[in-house]
Scaffold this motif. Structure first.
Motif, mmCIF file in Angstrom:
data_model
loop_
_atom_site.group_PDB
_atom_site.id
_atom_site.type_symbol
_atom_site.label_atom_id
_atom_site.label_comp_id
_atom_site.label_asym_id
_atom_site.label_seq_id
_atom_site.Cartn_x
_atom_site.Cartn_y
_atom_site.Cartn_z
ATOM 1 N N LEU A 57 0.850 -1.189 0.000
ATOM 2 C CA LEU A 57 0.000 0.000 0.000
ATOM 3 C C LEU A 57 0.876 1.226 0.000
ATOM 4 O O LEU A 57 1.808 1.334 0.790
ATOM 5 C CB LEU A 57 -0.887 0.037 1.245
ATOM 6 C CG LEU A 57 -2.204 -0.693 1.240
ATOM 7 C CD1 LEU A 57 -3.017 -0.314 2.469
ATOM 8 C CD2 LEU A 57 -3.002 -0.460 -0.006
ATOM 9 N N GLU A 58 0.567 2.136 -0.888
ATOM 10 C CA GLU A 58 1.217 3.442 -0.893
ATOM 11 C C GLU A 58 0.113 4.451 -0.663
ATOM 12 O O GLU A 58 -0.621 4.813 -1.588
ATOM 13 C CB GLU A 58 1.942 3.673 -2.221
ATOM 14 C CG GLU A 58 3.141 2.762 -2.389
ATOM 15 C CD GLU A 58 3.956 3.046 -3.635
ATOM 16 O OE1 GLU A 58 3.554 3.914 -4.445
ATOM 17 O OE2 GLU A 58 4.991 2.396 -3.799
ATOM 18 N N ASP A 60 -3.372 5.232 0.097
ATOM 19 C CA ASP A 60 -4.600 4.459 -0.080
ATOM 20 C C ASP A 60 -4.606 3.692 -1.393
ATOM 21 O O ASP A 60 -5.633 3.163 -1.795
ATOM 22 C CB ASP A 60 -5.819 5.394 -0.047
ATOM 23 C CG ASP A 60 -6.119 5.886 1.354
ATOM 24 O OD1 ASP A 60 -5.570 5.323 2.323
ATOM 25 O OD2 ASP A 60 -6.907 6.843 1.488
ATOM 26 N N LYS A 61 -3.481 3.619 -2.055
ATOM 27 C CA LYS A 61 -3.411 2.973 -3.370
ATOM 28 C C LYS A 61 -2.572 1.701 -3.304
ATOM 29 O O LYS A 61 -1.458 1.714 -2.783
ATOM 30 C CB LYS A 61 -2.783 3.921 -4.391
ATOM 31 C CG LYS A 61 -3.526 5.236 -4.554
ATOM 32 C CD LYS A 61 -4.251 5.260 -5.857
ATOM 33 C CE LYS A 61 -4.849 6.611 -6.117
ATOM 34 N NZ LYS A 61 -6.262 6.623 -6.173
ATOM 35 N N PRO A 62 -3.118 0.616 -3.850
ATOM 36 C CA PRO A 62 -2.312 -0.607 -3.915
ATOM 37 C C PRO A 62 -1.293 -0.509 -5.045
ATOM 38 O O PRO A 62 -1.575 0.055 -6.099
ATOM 39 C CB PRO A 62 -3.351 -1.695 -4.215
ATOM 40 C CG PRO A 62 -4.473 -0.984 -4.875
ATOM 41 C CD PRO A 62 -4.468 0.413 -4.350
ATOM 42 N N LYS A 63 -0.107 -1.032 -4.799
ATOM 43 C CA LYS A 63 0.929 -1.086 -5.831
ATOM 44 C C LYS A 63 1.321 -2.559 -5.978
ATOM 45 O O LYS A 63 1.763 -3.195 -5.019
ATOM 46 C CB LYS A 63 2.149 -0.258 -5.430
ATOM 47 C CG LYS A 63 3.239 -0.302 -6.478
ATOM 48 C CD LYS A 63 4.467 0.482 -6.066
ATOM 49 C CE LYS A 63 5.516 0.341 -7.155
ATOM 50 N NZ LYS A 63 6.810 0.817 -6.731
ATOM 51 N N LYS A 99 -7.108 -5.494 -12.992
ATOM 52 C CA LYS A 99 -7.843 -4.281 -13.379
ATOM 53 C C LYS A 99 -9.354 -4.376 -13.184
ATOM 54 O O LYS A 99 -9.995 -3.371 -12.907
ATOM 55 C CB LYS A 99 -7.547 -3.941 -14.835
ATOM 56 C CG LYS A 99 -6.120 -3.481 -15.058
ATOM 57 C CD LYS A 99 -5.843 -3.221 -16.520
ATOM 58 C CE LYS A 99 -4.385 -2.834 -16.727
ATOM 59 N NZ LYS A 99 -4.037 -2.755 -18.144
ATOM 60 N N TRP A 104 -10.544 -3.641 -5.231
ATOM 61 C CA TRP A 104 -9.397 -3.021 -4.565
ATOM 62 C C TRP A 104 -9.798 -2.154 -3.378
ATOM 63 O O TRP A 104 -9.046 -2.052 -2.410
ATOM 64 C CB TRP A 104 -8.549 -2.237 -5.564
ATOM 65 C CG TRP A 104 -7.755 -3.161 -6.436
ATOM 66 C CD1 TRP A 104 -7.964 -3.449 -7.751
ATOM 67 C CD2 TRP A 104 -6.645 -3.982 -6.030
ATOM 68 N NE1 TRP A 104 -7.066 -4.388 -8.190
ATOM 69 C CE2 TRP A 104 -6.238 -4.727 -7.164
ATOM 70 C CE3 TRP A 104 -5.963 -4.166 -4.836
ATOM 71 C CZ2 TRP A 104 -5.180 -5.628 -7.123
ATOM 72 C CZ3 TRP A 104 -4.910 -5.062 -4.795
ATOM 73 C CH2 TRP A 104 -4.520 -5.781 -5.922
ATOM 74 N N ASN A 105 -10.980 -1.544 -3.415
ATOM 75 C CA ASN A 105 -11.436 -0.752 -2.265
ATOM 76 C C ASN A 105 -11.566 -1.636 -1.033
ATOM 77 O O ASN A 105 -11.137 -1.266 0.062
ATOM 78 C CB ASN A 105 -12.769 -0.063 -2.566
ATOM 79 C CG ASN A 105 -12.620 1.034 -3.599
ATOM 80 O OD1 ASN A 105 -11.571 1.658 -3.724
ATOM 81 N ND2 ASN A 105 -13.672 1.254 -4.377
ATOM 82 N N VAL A 108 -8.009 -2.751 0.117
ATOM 83 C CA VAL A 108 -7.319 -1.667 0.840
ATOM 84 C C VAL A 108 -7.880 -1.543 2.254
ATOM 85 O O VAL A 108 -7.123 -1.436 3.231
ATOM 86 C CB VAL A 108 -7.431 -0.326 0.066
ATOM 87 C CG1 VAL A 108 -7.008 0.853 0.935
ATOM 88 C CG2 VAL A 108 -6.594 -0.376 -1.206
ATOM 89 N N LYS A 112 -5.700 -2.180 5.642
ATOM 90 C CA LYS A 112 -5.540 -1.170 6.704
ATOM 91 C C LYS A 112 -5.882 -1.758 8.068
ATOM 92 O O LYS A 112 -5.194 -1.481 9.055
ATOM 93 C CB LYS A 112 -6.409 0.056 6.409
ATOM 94 C CG LYS A 112 -5.852 0.922 5.306
ATOM 95 C CD LYS A 112 -6.746 2.126 5.081
ATOM 96 C CE LYS A 112 -6.133 3.074 4.080
ATOM 97 N NZ LYS A 112 -6.970 4.256 3.874
#
Length: 138
Positions: A57-58, A60-63, A99, A104-105, A108, A112
């Motif tokens: 996680l960067e 709130d965005k997954p990498k 994609k 993903w929400n 994430v 968290k």
């Protein structure tokens, strides 16, 4: 060369044909590793786990750090379709899963919560506890 309908698609070693990436089952069990497992759609498959997607996680965005299928699954399809064709289809399946077919929400949000649990566990492990026989004042 005429290619049969079945041989134009990915197939699990168990025999289950996978025509579309939406057919895979994806589960987020290994939260501490930030790893989403890609499972065969056949519940009785002896391989079961076909690959994984690992991420960090960067904010709130997954990498995505790694997305791969395991070698028995890849080798089976390379033998059936040819290495280049199998790799092309499998790569497309991974991209489509990432994609379009992973919430993903939700991932994430769950990640968290896992990070908070890890922080709480680390804090509990590092906090001093009274020695045996020691009395603490209240």
């Amino acid at each position: 060369m005429i290619v049969s309908e079945e041989s134009a698609h990915i197939q699990c070693v168990c025999g289950r044909v996978i025509k579309d990436p939406s057919e895979y089952k994806v589960v987020y069990i290994k939260k501490e590793n930030r790893e989403i497992d890609i499972l065969c759609p056949n519940d009785t498959c002896y391989l079961r786990e076909l690959g994984f997607i690992q991420f960090t996680l960067e904010g709130d965005k997954p990498k995505i750090t790694k997305a791969t299928f395991y070698s028995p699954f890849v080798t089976w399809n390379a033998a059936r379709l040819g290495k280049d064709r199998a790799n092309e289809i499998l790569k497309q399946h991974l991209q489509t899963l990432i994609k379009r077919h992973i919430d993903w929400n939700k991932i994430v949000e769950e990640t968290k919560k896992q990070i908070e649990r890890e922080k709480a566990a680390a804090a509990a492990a590092s906090s001093p506890t009274p020695s045996e026989g020691e009395i603490s004042e209240v």
